[in-house]
Scaffold this motif. Structure first.
Motif, PDB file in Angstrom:
ATOM      1  N   ARG A  48       6.834  -6.598  -6.943  1.00 59.41           N
ATOM      2  CA  ARG A  48       5.437  -6.254  -7.220  1.00 59.41           C
ATOM      3  C   ARG A  48       4.774  -7.301  -8.100  1.00 59.41           C
ATOM      4  N   LYS A  50       1.781  -6.589  -9.255  1.00 55.82           N
ATOM      5  CA  LYS A  50       1.165  -5.682 -10.221  1.00 55.82           C
ATOM      6  C   LYS A  50       1.992  -4.400 -10.242  1.00 55.82           C
ATOM      7  N   THR A  52       1.446  -1.367 -10.647  1.00 53.15           N
ATOM      8  CA  THR A  52       0.919  -0.156 -10.018  1.00 53.15           C
ATOM      9  C   THR A  52       0.724  -0.278  -8.512  1.00 53.15           C
ATOM     10  N   ASN A  53       0.987  -1.455  -7.938  1.00 48.13           N
ATOM     11  CA  ASN A  53       0.738  -1.644  -6.510  1.00 48.13           C
ATOM     12  C   ASN A  53       1.976  -2.188  -5.801  1.00 48.13           C
ATOM     13  N   LEU A  55       2.437  -2.615  -2.740  1.00 49.17           N
ATOM     14  CA  LEU A  55       2.120  -3.351  -1.515  1.00 49.17           C
ATOM     15  C   LEU A  55       1.705  -4.792  -1.764  1.00 49.17           C
ATOM     16  N   HIS A  56       1.372  -5.133  -2.992  1.00 53.64           N
ATOM     17  CA  HIS A  56       1.000  -6.510  -3.331  1.00 53.64           C
ATOM     18  C   HIS A  56       2.203  -7.184  -3.979  1.00 53.64           C
ATOM     19  N   THR A  68       6.602  -4.549 -14.482  1.00 53.33           N
ATOM     20  CA  THR A  68       6.866  -3.315 -13.751  1.00 53.33           C
ATOM     21  C   THR A  68       7.842  -2.405 -14.490  1.00 53.33           C
TER      22      THR A  68
END
Length: 187
Positions: A48, A50, A52-53, A55-56, A68
């Motif tokens: 990750r 980011k 919180t994401n 998918l990125h 993370t």
């Protein structure tokens, strides 16, 4: 001659994304990272961008205290060390410099993860998943631990390899060298 080591951390944050992967793999850990120090201060992987994401993703220098892992305090992990030569370690660092300098050009290889499940390697020039990245760094440094392509190496392959020495298994934030760092940073 000094003994040189690199460290491999396998982890499970317990997120929905990792639980989906665990359902398929049946393995206790689903993320692999490479570090050059036992305190895991200099640790790299594909994951990750980011916290919180999910998918990125792409190439990341992981920071346990601000990245993370800081969002998932119940992360469980296993930490191994691998004895390497000074030359192998220097090679790894040179290869890693390419990733660091071109950080923005690398993508997370989600198709590669699917390829592993289909037993068919899926490789792209600037795209990796976590265990593929760690295995590739080792392989390109002259360390060949498996009779398969890095694109087929899973975090569980590290766990099952006899080449690694187990240092710790448990909650990440209870790992003794990290606890010392936390105490020193708060004083």
């Amino acid at each position: 001659m000094n003994q040189e080591y690199v460290y491999i951390m396998l982890s499970d944050t317990g997120t929905l994304f990792t639980n989906v992967i665990k359902t398929y793999t049946k393995a206790p850990y689903n993320h692999a990272s490479l570090s050059f120090d036992s305190e895991l201060k200099e640790m790299y992987s594909f994951g990750r961008k980011k916290p919180t994401n999910p998918l990125h993703g792409g190439f990341v220098k992981e920071d346990i205290f601000t990245g993370t892992y800081s969002k998932y305090p119940n992360t469980s992990c296993v930490i191994y060390r691998l004895q390497v030569t000074e030359r192998e370690k220097q090679k790894m660092k040179r290869i890693l410099e390419v990733f660091i300098k071109n950080n923005h050009k690398f993508l997370y290889n989600i198709l590669g993860v699917i390829g592993v499940s289909l037993k068919e390697p899926v490789e792209f020039s600037n795209s990796y998943f976590c265990s593929q990245f760690v295995a590739d760094i080792l392989f390109r440094s002259g360390i060949k631990l498996w009779d398969k392509l890095p694109a087929m190496v899973t975090p569980d392959d590290f766990r099952k390899s006899i080449a690694f020495e187990l240092l710790y298994e448990g909650k990440l934030f209870e790992y003794h060298p990290l606890k010392k760092v936390m105490i020193n940073n708060h004083m």
